[in-house]
Design an enzyme around this catalytic site. Sequence first.
Site: not given
Ligand code: GLC
Length: 569
Positions: A216, A265
């Site tokens: 993310d 790993e």
């Molecule tokens: C990313 C995710 C989204 C979230 C953001 C903060 O863009 O896809 O859904 O709100 O990160 O974590």
Amino acid sequence: MPVSPSDSLWWRQAAVYQIYPRSFADSNGDGMGDLPGITSRMAYLSALGIDAIWLSPFYPSALADGGYDVDDYRNVDPRLGSLDDFDAMVAAAHAADTRVIVDVVPNHSSNQHEWFKAALAAAPGSPERARYHFLDGLGDDGELPPSDWPSHFGGGAWTRVVEQAGPRAGSLGQWYLHLFATEQPDFNWDHPEVREDFHTTLRFWSDRGVDGFRIDVAHALVKDMSLPLRSKPVLEILVDDGTDPLFDRDAVHEIFEGWRSVLNEYNPPKAAVAEAWVPFTDRRLKYARPTELGQAFNFDLLQAPFSAVEFRSIAEKCLFEATASGASSTWVFSNHDVVRHPSRYALPDGSTRDDLEAWLLADGATPAVDLARGLRRARAATLFMLGLPGSAYLYQGEELGLFEAADLPASALQDPTWFRTLNTVKGRDGCRVPLPWSAVEPNFGFGGTPWLPQPVWFGSLAATAQDGVAGSTLEMYRSALSWRSKLQAEETLEWLASLSPEMVRYRRPNGWEVITNFGATPTQLPHDVDLSKVVLSSGGNATAGIGAGRVSGAGSATIPAETTLWIAP
Ligand code: GLC
């Protein structure tokens, strides 16, 4: 057939199905999807023909941002199940030849994470605070935030705390950084404990059998926090040369090189894909290098209008660059953050992102949309994309042709965007409504009363309403994913000349061809296309509508408007 442990490159041309766990299937009737619900639908997923599932966060969370506010990275939210349920789900997936990818959220934790609670309880300057970005404010009494940085969800990116320890205990004190919601404090990635803890998390889930990770906001981890902080009043304007204070800074790559060592790993090494909303340049590809994550999302098609010129140039560029970096390309039209693509394509041509937001705010009432056209184009776009080399990331419900639930009532909305923009931007709930499995069961077979209300029209698009129905979107996805497994030998293609500027035509090395007519009217097919070899049409039954207008002899057949054909060798 169980997954083959020796196939280390499975991810390079995989069809990956994104599950938003709270909205997928609810096994215990509490209105929230859960891990046993996913396990119970493994046969459906396997029959769809996907190679992997990617689960959005299922970790303990207060759901300030739908689970992207993680309280504990190495556990399961009790409302969604237990670690045993997770193990059972992975075992069921693997038995069904389906790999499992989980989401890692490294830019921020939630404010319920034990480290953040410890940081709030400790005094300014303490080791507990050093794992996050705490700073004194500006102004005579620190009453102004340390910079003008906004939050992605609206409002500012700094929140001031009431000190619990130290000389200012009981009074307003320092500010902490959160590029997203207030409940999502950003980690300080210069801190060795933060780095080490994420290695532990990667190993924890890898040891439990996951096959890969989706990272993310991968481009945000390293920030220039040197004082005075630099101004950046608009987050979306990115200076993409490594000098932006917040995004895509060069030092982020050391972190992912470290992650690659951890992922290697394992045998086979774990796969990874970066979510990095940076423009298309060789900088984006750095995340995907073999020495880092392997893949990075490419959101270019997702952001493009439905256009022959755009689609072809994006595909050419992305394939060329991915090959150059040693990665394989990724493709995506829908996910849990954007308006579903049949609805996007239903808006009047030329609509901008602001227009889309205005349409949502008007509950989908204005401007008028052409849903039939939107779905027709979405299906054509999907078949165009599924024929390309690289990995296709699909979002739950797109195989049903679901539209955005644009008219969710304000009282139901949960996206922090809605609250932080003071009800001026509706946010992402409309693509997160729990799935319709059955046309006739209560709550369309999802389970208990869903945490977001389902629209009435979900019934006509439910899985049972499309199962076995020739030409349905579900059957189109099933056929396409099944044929796709035959297409994917080599990661190349050849662009072929077409008879119209609205038409794009390509051929894979084993002779498969994909032809898309992006135009609003039927157009003539190239003379050498053998209609008897058309195996799939986004318009419905393989040959439905094709050849209408065929008079005699070769060269007079037509392809309908906004349609993609797949042609076997
Ligand atoms: C990313 C995710 C989204 C979230 C953001 C903060 O863009 O896809 O859904 O709100 O990160 O974590």
